[in-house]
Write a protein that holds these residues in place. Structure first.
Motif, PDB file in Angstrom:
ATOM      1  N   GLU A  33       0.811  -1.215   0.000  1.00 39.88           N
ATOM      2  CA  GLU A  33       0.000   0.000   0.000  1.00 39.88           C
ATOM      3  C   GLU A  33       0.848   1.270   0.000  1.00 39.88           C
ATOM      4  O   GLU A  33       0.404   2.322  -0.475  1.00 39.88           O
ATOM      5  CB  GLU A  33      -0.944   0.010   1.211  1.00 39.88           C
ATOM      6  N   LEU A  34       2.067   1.189   0.540  1.00 38.87           N
ATOM      7  CA  LEU A  34       2.947   2.353   0.530  1.00 38.87           C
ATOM      8  C   LEU A  34       3.247   2.777  -0.909  1.00 38.87           C
ATOM      9  O   LEU A  34       3.204   3.970  -1.254  1.00 38.87           O
ATOM     10  CB  LEU A  34       4.252   2.037   1.266  1.00 38.87           C
ATOM     11  N   PHE A  35       3.544   1.810  -1.764  1.00 37.71           N
ATOM     12  CA  PHE A  35       3.875   2.096  -3.157  1.00 37.71           C
ATOM     13  C   PHE A  35       2.652   2.635  -3.909  1.00 37.71           C
ATOM     14  O   PHE A  35       2.770   3.589  -4.688  1.00 37.71           O
ATOM     15  CB  PHE A  35       4.408   0.845  -3.842  1.00 37.71           C
ATOM     16  N   LEU A  38       1.925   6.262  -2.708  1.00 41.22           N
ATOM     17  CA  LEU A  38       2.881   7.198  -3.297  1.00 41.22           C
ATOM     18  C   LEU A  38       2.586   7.411  -4.779  1.00 41.22           C
ATOM     19  O   LEU A  38       2.639   8.541  -5.284  1.00 41.22           O
ATOM     20  CB  LEU A  38       4.307   6.688  -3.112  1.00 41.22           C
ATOM     21  N   ALA A  39       2.265   6.321  -5.473  1.00 41.99           N
ATOM     22  CA  ALA A  39       1.960   6.432  -6.902  1.00 41.99           C
ATOM     23  C   ALA A  39       0.703   7.273  -7.127  1.00 41.99           C
ATOM     24  O   ALA A  39       0.660   8.099  -8.046  1.00 41.99           O
ATOM     25  CB  ALA A  39       1.773   5.042  -7.504  1.00 41.99           C
ATOM     26  N   ALA A  40      -0.312   7.078  -6.280  1.00 45.22           N
ATOM     27  CA  ALA A  40      -1.552   7.845  -6.414  1.00 45.22           C
ATOM     28  C   ALA A  40      -1.312   9.335  -6.219  1.00 45.22           C
ATOM     29  O   ALA A  40      -2.020  10.175  -6.792  1.00 45.22           O
ATOM     30  CB  ALA A  40      -2.591   7.342  -5.410  1.00 45.22           C
ATOM     31  N   ALA A  41      -0.302   9.667  -5.422  1.00 43.40           N
ATOM     32  CA  ALA A  41       0.056  11.073  -5.196  1.00 43.40           C
ATOM     33  C   ALA A  41       0.951  11.624  -6.299  1.00 43.40           C
ATOM     34  O   ALA A  41       1.351  12.800  -6.244  1.00 43.40           O
ATOM     35  CB  ALA A  41       0.749  11.218  -3.845  1.00 43.40           C
ATOM     36  N   GLY A  42       1.299  10.788  -7.276  1.00 44.74           N
ATOM     37  CA  GLY A  42       2.124  11.227  -8.397  1.00 44.74           C
ATOM     38  C   GLY A  42       3.616  11.137  -8.158  1.00 44.74           C
ATOM     39  O   GLY A  42       4.404  11.704  -8.926  1.00 44.74           O
ATOM     40  N   ALA A  43       4.019  10.413  -7.115  1.00 41.74           N
ATOM     41  CA  ALA A  43       5.438  10.371  -6.752  1.00 41.74           C
ATOM     42  C   ALA A  43       6.321   9.904  -7.902  1.00 41.74           C
ATOM     43  O   ALA A  43       7.366  10.516  -8.183  1.00 41.74           O
ATOM     44  CB  ALA A  43       5.642   9.469  -5.534  1.00 41.74           C
ATOM     45  N   LEU A 102       4.543   3.088 -12.713  1.00 40.60           N
ATOM     46  CA  LEU A 102       4.197   4.479 -12.435  1.00 40.60           C
ATOM     47  C   LEU A 102       2.950   4.591 -11.574  1.00 40.60           C
ATOM     48  O   LEU A 102       2.854   5.489 -10.730  1.00 40.60           O
ATOM     49  CB  LEU A 102       3.986   5.242 -13.751  1.00 40.60           C
ATOM     50  N   ASP A 103       1.988   3.670 -11.772  1.00 44.51           N
ATOM     51  CA  ASP A 103       0.739   3.778 -11.003  1.00 44.51           C
ATOM     52  C   ASP A 103       0.718   2.909  -9.743  1.00 44.51           C
ATOM     53  O   ASP A 103      -0.266   2.896  -9.009  1.00 44.51           O
ATOM     54  CB  ASP A 103      -0.484   3.495 -11.881  1.00 44.51           C
ATOM     55  N   GLY A 104       1.822   2.182  -9.485  1.00 47.01           N
ATOM     56  CA  GLY A 104       1.943   1.432  -8.237  1.00 47.01           C
ATOM     57  C   GLY A 104       1.408   0.025  -8.269  1.00 47.01           C
ATOM     58  O   GLY A 104       1.536  -0.711  -7.283  1.00 47.01           O
ATOM     59  N   SER A 105       0.829  -0.401  -9.392  1.00 48.47           N
ATOM     60  CA  SER A 105       0.346  -1.785  -9.470  1.00 48.47           C
ATOM     61  C   SER A 105       1.490  -2.756  -9.719  1.00 48.47           C
ATOM     62  O   SER A 105       1.372  -3.958  -9.434  1.00 48.47           O
ATOM     63  CB  SER A 105      -0.710  -1.924 -10.570  1.00 48.47           C
ATOM     64  N   GLY A 148      10.215  -9.817  -1.390  1.00 50.97           N
ATOM     65  CA  GLY A 148       9.013 -10.408  -0.805  1.00 50.97           C
ATOM     66  C   GLY A 148       7.747  -9.633  -1.088  1.00 50.97           C
ATOM     67  O   GLY A 148       6.645 -10.163  -0.937  1.00 50.97           O
ATOM     68  N   ARG A 149       7.871  -8.373  -1.472  1.00 52.35           N
ATOM     69  CA  ARG A 149       6.695  -7.550  -1.764  1.00 52.35           C
ATOM     70  C   ARG A 149       6.662  -7.074  -3.221  1.00 52.35           C
ATOM     71  O   ARG A 149       5.632  -6.597  -3.692  1.00 52.35           O
ATOM     72  CB  ARG A 149       6.667  -6.338  -0.835  1.00 52.35           C
ATOM     73  N   ALA A 150       7.763  -7.213  -3.926  1.00 50.54           N
ATOM     74  CA  ALA A 150       7.802  -6.777  -5.326  1.00 50.54           C
ATOM     75  C   ALA A 150       6.989  -7.724  -6.200  1.00 50.54           C
ATOM     76  O   ALA A 150       6.762  -8.885  -5.857  1.00 50.54           O
ATOM     77  CB  ALA A 150       9.245  -6.725  -5.812  1.00 50.54           C
ATOM     78  N   THR A 151       6.553  -7.198  -7.339  1.00 53.60           N
ATOM     79  CA  THR A 151       5.838  -8.020  -8.313  1.00 53.60           C
ATOM     80  C   THR A 151       6.743  -8.440  -9.472  1.00 53.60           C
ATOM     81  O   THR A 151       6.473  -9.427 -10.140  1.00 53.60           O
ATOM     82  CB  THR A 151       4.627  -7.257  -8.887  1.00 53.60           C
ATOM     83  N   HIS A 152       7.810  -7.662  -9.696  1.00 56.42           N
ATOM     84  CA  HIS A 152       8.741  -7.936 -10.797  1.00 56.42           C
ATOM     85  C   HIS A 152      10.168  -7.677 -10.327  1.00 56.42           C
ATOM     86  O   HIS A 152      10.406  -6.835  -9.455  1.00 56.42           O
ATOM     87  CB  HIS A 152       8.449  -7.051 -12.013  1.00 56.42           C
TER      88      HIS A 152
END
Length: 378
Positions: A33-35, A38-43, A102-105, A148-152
């Motif tokens: 959720e942190l990523f 941050l992505a939703a805020a445009g980080a 970029l969008d955190g997914s 452990g939390r990354a998707t790629h």
């Protein structure tokens, strides 16, 4: 979005996570959720809309705001943005994964180090072999932050002879970390070992399949700048806590700050950290071909890792026994900053990078030295 607005937005997002951060240290993993927040805020989108070098001021802000509270989060987020996302941005293509990053997914991490290849990156043995229109990757990678939390994961693998390497984007949905390694510091970001034996499509290669090492070295400069920014922010936060304590605490009938030896120690470290910050400013400026200077980046990380760690140590000392307890954040900061003398390029390797830039002909100095020697009969 200007730098001040960007900082305010990042600070707002991080504030919502601060109460939960102690549990991240205990759990050994960061929340996805942190990523996404941050992505939703445009980080990430705002940072990369400006390009690699022009966006560095925003990258610096992102790391500074995270590092003050949690070094593991700062490290994992900077690896996602400055290494994984950067490699995709620089190479072009991979539009779907790039948009997800970029969008955190999509959360990215990097797998470079191996049991027999740390700073000696060209010694990696993980291989990528063409099998029709696919690549087969085999080998073992270790010390992977946030696997452990990354998707790629971005994997460096040998694609041919001793000078041929490629970078590959590998989904972690089908790759389970072999184990997680307990570490001295940055405990909120897991550190994993991956045993790879996977097949990926031909499109998984990032850029030129024979020039992956060159691509990686360029990207790692940005990881080092992020590390230096985090070190400066951590040192300043530690010193601010120590100074507040010194103004409030009384010993031997005077505030701690009123004892010259203590305030002069803090003044010395404040000056050194300020010098590192100025060196970081200089290293972030574009050089030849709108790239940052490889040796300048090595210099700022080398000095930051030493001087900022010394400042954190001085801050802990100012707290005395309290600073050594887990009740205060100094103990965590003290552990966390130690990694930067190893990760992202060891002190010794960075010295080699700098020294290589020093071994160049300087006709004027050579003439002066020879002239003095000849006049003295040496």
């Amino acid at each position: 979005m200007n730098v001040d607005d960007y900082r305010a937005e990042i600070r707002r997002v991080i504030a919502g996570f601060v109460p939960c951060m102690p549990s991240w240290e205990e759990d050994g993993h960061l929340p996805r959720e942190l990523f996404s927040a941050l992505a939703a805020a445009g980080a990430f989108r705002e940072r990369w809309a400006l390009g690699p070098v022009a966006g560095l001021p925003l990258a610096r802000v992102l790391v500074e705001e995270l590092a003050e509270h949690n070094a593991g989060a700062a490290l994992a987020v900077s690896l996602h943005s400055e290494v994984f996302l950067h490699a995709l941005h620089r190479a072009g293509g991979h539009a779907e994964i790039l948009e997800g990053a970029l969008d955190g997914s999509v959360i990215g991490c990097a797998a470079v180090t191996e049991p027999g290849a740390g700073s000696d990156v060209p010694a990696v043995t993980t291989s990528a072999r063409r099998e029709g229109d696919q690549w087969r990757l085999t080998g073992t990678k270790c010390l992977i932050t946030n696997a452990g939390r990354a998707t790629h994961v971005l994997v460096l693998a040998r694609t041919g002879d001793a000078r041929s390497f490629g970078l590959f984007v590998v989904p972690l949905s089908g790759v389970t970390p072999t184990r997680f390694v307990p570490t001295l510091g940055v405990r909120s970001a897991d550190t994993a070992v991956l045993d790879l034996d996977v097949t990926v499509p031909g499109t998984a290669v990032v850029g030129n399949p024979r020039a992956g090492l060159v691509q990686l070295l360029r990207v790692l400069d940005f990881e080092r700048l992020a590390a230096a920014a985090g070190l400066v922010a951590t040192a300043r936060a530690a010193m601010a806590l120590a100074l507040a304590h010194m103004r409030d605490r009384t010993a031997f009938s005077a505030r701690l700050f009123d004892h010259q030896v203590l305030r002069h120690r803090m003044a010395w470290h404040w000056a050194r950290v300020s010098a590192v910050a100025a060196l970081l400013d200089a290293a972030m400026k574009p050089g030849h071909g709108d790239e940052v200077s490889h040796s300048a980046v090595a210099a700022v990380k080398l000095v930051a890792a030493s001087d900022c760690a010394d400042a954190v140590d001085a801050a802990l000392q100012a707290f005395g026994g309290r600073g050594y307890t887990e009740d205060f954040p100094l103990a965590r900061m003290y552990r966390d900053v130690r990694l930067t003398r190893i990760g992202g390029g060891t002190d010794e390797m960075l010295c080699e990078v700098i020294a290589a830039n020093l071994d160049t002909d300087d006709a004027l100095s050579a003439t002066l030295v020879r002239g003095i020697a000849e006049r003295g009969g040496w």
